[in-house]
Every structure is written in C-alpha cells, then in structure tokens.
Motif scaffolding. Structure first.
Motif, PDB file in Angstrom:
ATOM      1  N   ARG A   1       0.733  -1.096   0.171  1.00 36.58           N
ATOM      2  CA  ARG A   1       0.015   0.101  -0.023  1.00 36.58           C
ATOM      3  C   ARG A   1       0.880   1.202  -0.064  1.00 36.58           C
ATOM      4  O   ARG A   1       0.604   2.199  -0.668  1.00 36.58           O
TER       5      ARG A   1
ATOM      6  N   ARG B   1       3.665   1.664  -1.168  1.00 35.46           N
ATOM      7  CA  ARG B   1       4.298   1.670  -2.610  1.00 35.46           C
ATOM      8  C   ARG B   1       3.514   2.401  -3.575  1.00 35.46           C
ATOM      9  O   ARG B   1       3.618   3.255  -4.209  1.00 35.46           O
ATOM     10  N   PHE B   2       2.021   1.797  -3.433  1.00 34.24           N
ATOM     11  CA  PHE B   2       0.814   2.582  -4.237  1.00 34.24           C
ATOM     12  C   PHE B   2       1.017   4.122  -4.133  1.00 34.24           C
ATOM     13  O   PHE B   2       0.983   4.617  -4.873  1.00 34.24           O
ATOM     14  N   MET B   3       0.916   4.474  -2.622  1.00 38.07           N
ATOM     15  CA  MET B   3       0.657   5.797  -2.458  1.00 38.07           C
ATOM     16  C   MET B   3       2.001   6.462  -2.546  1.00 38.07           C
ATOM     17  O   MET B   3       2.181   8.124  -2.217  1.00 38.07           O
ATOM     18  N   GLY B   4       3.122   6.110  -3.043  1.00 39.01           N
ATOM     19  CA  GLY B   4       4.475   6.828  -3.434  1.00 39.01           C
ATOM     20  C   GLY B   4       5.158   7.092  -2.103  1.00 39.01           C
ATOM     21  O   GLY B   4       6.021   8.083  -2.102  1.00 39.01           O
ATOM     22  N   LEU B   5       5.069   6.471  -0.951  1.00 36.72           N
ATOM     23  CA  LEU B   5       6.136   6.705   0.101  1.00 36.72           C
ATOM     24  C   LEU B   5       7.122   5.992   0.115  1.00 36.72           C
ATOM     25  O   LEU B   5       8.150   6.508   0.473  1.00 36.72           O
ATOM     26  N   ILE B   6       7.192   4.586  -0.448  1.00 35.55           N
ATOM     27  CA  ILE B   6       8.252   3.778  -0.824  1.00 35.55           C
ATOM     28  C   ILE B   6       8.324   3.459  -2.179  1.00 35.55           C
ATOM     29  O   ILE B   6       7.504   3.274  -2.931  1.00 35.55           O
ATOM     30  N   PRO B   7       9.504   3.460  -2.647  1.00 32.78           N
ATOM     31  CA  PRO B   7       9.674   3.094  -4.246  1.00 32.78           C
ATOM     32  C   PRO B   7       9.451   1.552  -4.349  1.00 32.78           C
ATOM     33  O   PRO B   7       9.615   0.785  -3.425  1.00 32.78           O
ATOM     34  N   TYR B   8       9.081   1.275  -5.782  1.00 33.27           N
ATOM     35  CA  TYR B   8       9.014  -0.111  -6.169  1.00 33.27           C
ATOM     36  C   TYR B   8      10.395  -0.585  -6.140  1.00 33.27           C
ATOM     37  O   TYR B   8      10.856  -1.679  -5.522  1.00 33.27           O
TER      38      TYR B   8
END
Lengths: 62, 173
Positions: free
Chosen positions: A50, A52-59
């Motif tokens: 989740r 990653r989807f919201m841009g807090l952690i990179p893929y």
C-alpha cells in the motif's frame, strides 16, 4: 537465536518501521530475516504494498 | 411471522451497516497551501453528502514522491514528483462508498487515493514527526557540507598558489 519482533498496529503510513523490513533495492525481506510471525509478515507485506502504491516507498530503489 | 414481515426486517438490517474507513490521497502540487486545505474541507463535505461521518484527519502537506506519477488532465499527460499528502478517517454506509470513489476518480486535483478498512481507535504517524526528522537530517547535511566546502576552498587556494609559483619559476627560467 530467534529475535521475535512484537509489532502492534502495522500501518502503511509509518514508513520508518516499514523500512526495517525491506532491502536496499526496496524488496521485501523474507520471514526468516524479519523474524515475524506468519500473520505479522502478511500484514507487513500488505502495508508495504500500500505504501508503494501511495508513493511513500519506491518499487525499485538503486 | 409471514413472509413479507421477514423480508422487510432483513432489508432494514442490511441498509444500516456502517464501517470505519480511512482514505489517503495525493493532491496536485501546483496549488497553494491554502487551496490544499480548502480541498481537504471539500473532501470532508463530499464524505458528509454520501452519508458519512468524520472521525479524524490530517491536513495535507508537501511531500516528495518516491517515483514519478502520471495523471491525464484534459487530454494531456502531466507528470508529478511532489504532492500534497493527507488522510481522512470516516464512517460511512457500505453501499455509498463506491459512489464516493467514483467522485474521487473524476476529480482533477486528486492524483491518487486509497480507501482502506480501519479501526476507530488506532493512532497513526503524523506530519510533525515526519517534518522533524526531515529538518534534523537537513541540518546534519548542511553542517557536513559546510565543512566540506571550507576544506575544499582551502585546497583550491593552495593549489592555485602552487600553480602560479610554478609558472613564475618556469618563466624566469
């Protein structure tokens, strides 16, 4: 040998605790390295996805 | 009880189910901070219009995104690397959540959103702790950078002095 981590209320916005369980490259570490229980590992993996989807952690991170 | 009575009681029970949700969203960075706060208020109003009640929230703040995000606005691609991140916790009827999601998809200022089932009482990390850490890391970087610059300036001066001396000596010779 086993250090059992007791985590309460894993939240996808709490990236400071989430970053302990991911690789340098951003990959989720296995349950053996994290020393979490089965349900905790599942919840933690879903929280990381989740975040990653919201841009807090990179893929992928280099 | 007759069949009709049983059906009406079942329908009444289904309609009144409410659950606690939490929504996090990212807003476009081209708007100002006051506009972002106004947008958060507008989202709360749309929650109320969909038969929901507000529990807690955090006002949106500017945040660097981990990767570039794409949004199509008015037939044009826009790519964003920063955005306003905020979240709202609310309680809503089960059936009206899909309407709320549809309205968010059509919104032009919301890049991404995520609605998740949540508990009422659990507390979550807030912006203050995040910004404190950002400030501390910046101060640490500034101190080390200043020291590095000072040392590099000294080295440059010494290097140029040596070069000039060597040039003068070569000219004389």
């Amino acid at each position: 040998m086993k250090n059992k981590q007791v985590l309460k209320n894993i939240d996808y916005k709490d990236i400071d605790t989430l970053k302990k369980f991911i690789n340098n490259n951003g990959r989720i570490l296995s349950r053996r390295k994290n020393s979490l229980s089965a349900t905790q590992q599942k919840e933690m993996a879903q929280a990381i996805k989740r975040a990653r989807f919201m841009g807090l952690i990179p893929y992928i991170a280099k | 009880m007759s069949k009709k009575e049983i059906e009406t009681t079942i329908d009444e029970e289904i309609e009144s189910i409410k659950r606690v949700y939490e929504m996090s969203y990212i807003l476009v960075p081209t708007i100002s901070e006051s506009d972002a706060e106004a947008k958060a208020e507008a989202l709360k109003k749309s929650i109320a219009s969909n038969q929901g009640s507000f529990i807690s929230e955090e006002t949106p703040y500017v945040r660097d995104l981990a990767y570039e995000m794409l949004k199509v606005i008015k037939n044009a691609n826009h790519r964003f690397e920063t955005g306003y991140f905020g979240w709202v916790k609310f309680e809503m009827d089960v059936e009206s959540v899909s309407n709320f999601e549809k309205s968010l998809k059509l919104d032009e200022e919301v890049i991404r959103f995520l609605i998740v089932k949540a508990d009422r009482d659990t507390n979550i990390i807030t912006k203050n702790s995040y910004q404190k850490k950002a400030r501390e890391s910046e101060e640490a970087n500034i101190d080390t950078a200043a020291e590095a610059e000072a040392s590099s300036v000294v080295e440059e001066v010494a290097a140029t002095a040596e070069v000039e001396e060597s040039k003068d000596s070569s000219k004389e010779a």
